[in-house]
Design an enzyme around this catalytic site. Structure first.
Site, PDB file in Angstrom:
ATOM      1  N   LYS A 110       0.836  -1.205   0.000  1.00  0.00           N
ATOM      2  CA  LYS A 110       0.000   0.000   0.000  1.00  0.00           C
ATOM      3  C   LYS A 110       0.865   1.247   0.000  1.00  0.00           C
ATOM      4  O   LYS A 110       0.569   2.217  -0.694  1.00  0.00           O
ATOM      5  CB  LYS A 110      -0.979  -0.021   1.177  1.00  0.00           C
ATOM      6  CG  LYS A 110      -1.990  -1.148   0.969  1.00  0.00           C
ATOM      7  CD  LYS A 110      -3.319  -0.934   1.636  1.00  0.00           C
ATOM      8  CE  LYS A 110      -4.284  -2.018   1.183  1.00  0.00           C
ATOM      9  NZ  LYS A 110      -4.883  -2.784   2.245  1.00  0.00           N
ATOM     10  N   LYS A 190      -4.681 -11.618 -10.934  1.00  0.00           N
ATOM     11  CA  LYS A 190      -5.331 -12.203  -9.767  1.00  0.00           C
ATOM     12  C   LYS A 190      -6.659 -11.488  -9.487  1.00  0.00           C
ATOM     13  O   LYS A 190      -6.707 -10.256  -9.477  1.00  0.00           O
ATOM     14  CB  LYS A 190      -4.412 -12.062  -8.546  1.00  0.00           C
ATOM     15  CG  LYS A 190      -5.008 -12.680  -7.308  1.00  0.00           C
ATOM     16  CD  LYS A 190      -4.254 -12.352  -6.045  1.00  0.00           C
ATOM     17  CE  LYS A 190      -5.101 -12.775  -4.852  1.00  0.00           C
ATOM     18  NZ  LYS A 190      -4.701 -12.270  -3.583  1.00  0.00           N
ATOM     19  N   LYS A 193     -10.871  -7.401  -5.365  1.00  0.00           N
ATOM     20  CA  LYS A 193     -11.711  -6.202  -5.318  1.00  0.00           C
ATOM     21  C   LYS A 193     -10.917  -4.970  -5.706  1.00  0.00           C
ATOM     22  O   LYS A 193     -11.404  -4.081  -6.384  1.00  0.00           O
ATOM     23  CB  LYS A 193     -12.223  -5.983  -3.880  1.00  0.00           C
ATOM     24  CG  LYS A 193     -13.431  -6.781  -3.556  1.00  0.00           C
ATOM     25  CD  LYS A 193     -13.672  -6.793  -2.057  1.00  0.00           C
ATOM     26  CE  LYS A 193     -12.623  -7.618  -1.351  1.00  0.00           C
ATOM     27  NZ  LYS A 193     -13.063  -8.390  -0.201  1.00  0.00           N
TER      28      LYS A 193
HETATM   29  P1  ADP Z   1      -9.545  -8.997  -2.245  1.00  0.00           P
HETATM   30  O1  ADP Z   1      -8.171  -9.234  -2.836  1.00  0.00           O
HETATM   31  O2  ADP Z   1     -10.602  -9.099  -3.279  1.00  0.00           O
HETATM   32  O3  ADP Z   1      -9.622  -7.716  -1.451  1.00  0.00           O
HETATM   33  P2  ADP Z   1      -9.388 -10.312   0.285  1.00  0.00           P
HETATM   34  O4  ADP Z   1      -7.997  -9.800   0.429  1.00  0.00           O
HETATM   35  O5  ADP Z   1     -10.455  -9.754   1.155  1.00  0.00           O
HETATM   36  O6  ADP Z   1      -9.815 -10.180  -1.244  1.00  0.00           O
HETATM   37  O7  ADP Z   1      -9.335 -11.887   0.428  1.00  0.00           O
HETATM   38  C1  ADP Z   1     -10.111 -12.675   1.303  1.00  0.00           C
HETATM   39  C2  ADP Z   1      -9.655 -14.100   1.211  1.00  0.00           C
HETATM   40  O8  ADP Z   1      -9.832 -14.620  -0.127  1.00  0.00           O
HETATM   41  C3  ADP Z   1      -8.178 -14.274   1.528  1.00  0.00           C
HETATM   42  O9  ADP Z   1      -7.983 -15.447   2.284  1.00  0.00           O
HETATM   43  C4  ADP Z   1      -7.531 -14.369   0.183  1.00  0.00           C
HETATM   44  O10 ADP Z   1      -6.353 -15.074   0.218  1.00  0.00           O
HETATM   45  C5  ADP Z   1      -8.587 -15.056  -0.665  1.00  0.00           C
HETATM   46  N1  ADP Z   1      -8.499 -14.596  -2.053  1.00  0.00           N
HETATM   47  C6  ADP Z   1      -8.767 -13.365  -2.506  1.00  0.00           C
HETATM   48  N2  ADP Z   1      -8.597 -13.275  -3.848  1.00  0.00           N
HETATM   49  C7  ADP Z   1      -8.191 -14.501  -4.256  1.00  0.00           C
HETATM   50  C8  ADP Z   1      -7.841 -15.060  -5.535  1.00  0.00           C
HETATM   51  N3  ADP Z   1      -7.903 -14.354  -6.657  1.00  0.00           N
HETATM   52  N4  ADP Z   1      -7.468 -16.345  -5.578  1.00  0.00           N
HETATM   53  C9  ADP Z   1      -7.422 -17.079  -4.448  1.00  0.00           C
HETATM   54  N5  ADP Z   1      -7.753 -16.624  -3.236  1.00  0.00           N
HETATM   55  C10 ADP Z   1      -8.116 -15.350  -3.109  1.00  0.00           C
END
Ligand code: ADP
Ligand code: TRP
Length: 325
Positions: A110, A190, A193
């Site tokens: 960040k 990947k 959000k």
């Molecule tokens: P985002 O990246 O959308 O903000 P989060 O960081 O809130 O998602 O992720 C919540 C959970 O989902 C975590 O345990 C994360 O490792 C898993 N996760 C998020 N995006 C992916 C992805 N593209 N592939 C696999 N696991 C993911």
């Protein structure tokens, strides 16, 4: 075995969250004890809108229940309903090296993007350590991006134990599901959000279809043979299909004569059918908010009972609550 995991309510859940995290929670919920919480305190480091946070937390609870989290097996609760966690966080902070937190990707990434870091973002991993250590967790199912936070948690626990001379904090292990380790988004990166490339689990049918149709592909012409293994449509299709279905679609890629539009349609149908039961269950839950709130309250009660025991052990270990009379 005690299983624990948390998920941030920072937006609606997407396929990456499901295959990277939620599916593992649900598979592990039959363990002796399992705790799953909605990390609303963590979400405060990025969501600064009251209504938005309230809605996100509520949707997260409803989504998890719709996806098969069984409240008779697992305690589902809001992180902030267990205030013991923030007290444990302080105790852990007093043994956490600054340099340990400076190494964390969550913070470094960040800052690299020019986001001004506040103390909440910097100490985010310590709150996560408290989440895990408060319940003597054995196994923590998470996506691959959270492995570093588990290492930090173990580090902090070991330091606390060695400073105060005892096994006060129980060392947890991460459980990473390899197969879903990196679910690609509509742009092939990947799914996240923060990249605006997500396919949401409970998105309405029409917009979902539209988003699937927008998945980025190469420009191989319709007639030409295609390589399924480098195509994110195929990677996503694999998540929702049997080995036979996968082999059949891979053969069609390699044979040529199939456009990407057809593969996208197959993906759309596979995803709709995979989540059909969850969609129906979600509609029922939305109609019964009192039930959902009851589940969250019961979950918090169960979690607090365990958390209070551990907190007391830790407080005593470092000389707090040492009443003389
Ligand atoms: P985002 O990246 O959308 O903000 P989060 O960081 O809130 O998602 O992720 C919540 C959970 O989902 C975590 O345990 C994360 O490792 C898993 N996760 C998020 N995006 C992916 C992805 N593209 N592939 C696999 N696991 C993911
Ligand atoms: N940091 C995790 C994520 O972004 C969410 C989380 C908070 C968590 N506390 C936790 C996950 C404790 C596992 C255990 O995905």
């Amino acid at each position: 075995m005690r299983v624990l995991s948390g998920i941030q309510p920072t937006g609606r859940f997407h396929w990456g969250n499901y295959f990277g995290a939620i599916q593992q929670y649900i598979a592990l919920q039959n363990n002796e004890q399992s705790f799953y919480f909605i990390a609303d305190l963590h979400a405060l480091t990025s969501v600064r809108d009251r209504k938005q946070l309230e809605d996100n937390v509520w949707d997260a609870a409803v989504d998890l229940l719709a996806l098969g989290l069984n409240p008779d097996q697992a305690a589902l609760f809001r992180q902030s309903d267990v205030p013991e966690v923030t007290e444990l966080m302080w105790l852990l902070m007093t043994v956490t090296q600054f340099s340990l937190l400076e190494k964390c990707h969550s913070y470094k990434d960040k800052v690299a993007k020019g986001i001004a870091a506040d103390a909440g973002l910097f100490t985010y991993p310590v709150l996560m350590a408290a989440d895990i250590l408060l319940y003597d967790s054995d196994i923590v199912p998470v996506g691959a991006d959270q492995i570093q936070h588990l290492e930090v948690t173990r580090d902090i626990a070991q330091r606390f134990n060695s400073i105060f001379g005892g096994e006060f904090l129980h060392l947890p292990n991460a459980r990473v599901l390899e197969e879903g380790a990196k679910v690609p988004g509509t742009d092939g990166e990947k799914m996240s959000k923060s990249y605006g490339n997500t396919l949401e689990i409970f998105e309405a049918e029409k917009p979902l279809r539209k988003k699937i149709m927008s998945i980025k592909t190469d420009s191989t012409p319709m007639e030409a043979p295609k390589n399924p293994d480098t195509c994110s449509i195929y990677t996503l299709f694999k998540l929702f299909s049997t080995l036979e279905q996968q082999a059949a679609l891979a053969d069609r890629y390699r044979a040529g004569g199939m456009g990407y539009g057809e593969a996208k349609q197959a993906l759309f149908e596979a995803a709709m059918s995979y989540f059909a039961d969850a969609r129906a269950k979600r509609a029922e839950l939305v109609a019964n908010p009192a039930y959902v709130e009851e589940v969250l309250q019961a979950g918090a009660k169960k979690a607090r009972a365990k958390g209070q025991q551990v907190l007391q052990r830790v407080q005593e270990a470092c000389g707090l609550k040492g009443r003389r009379a």
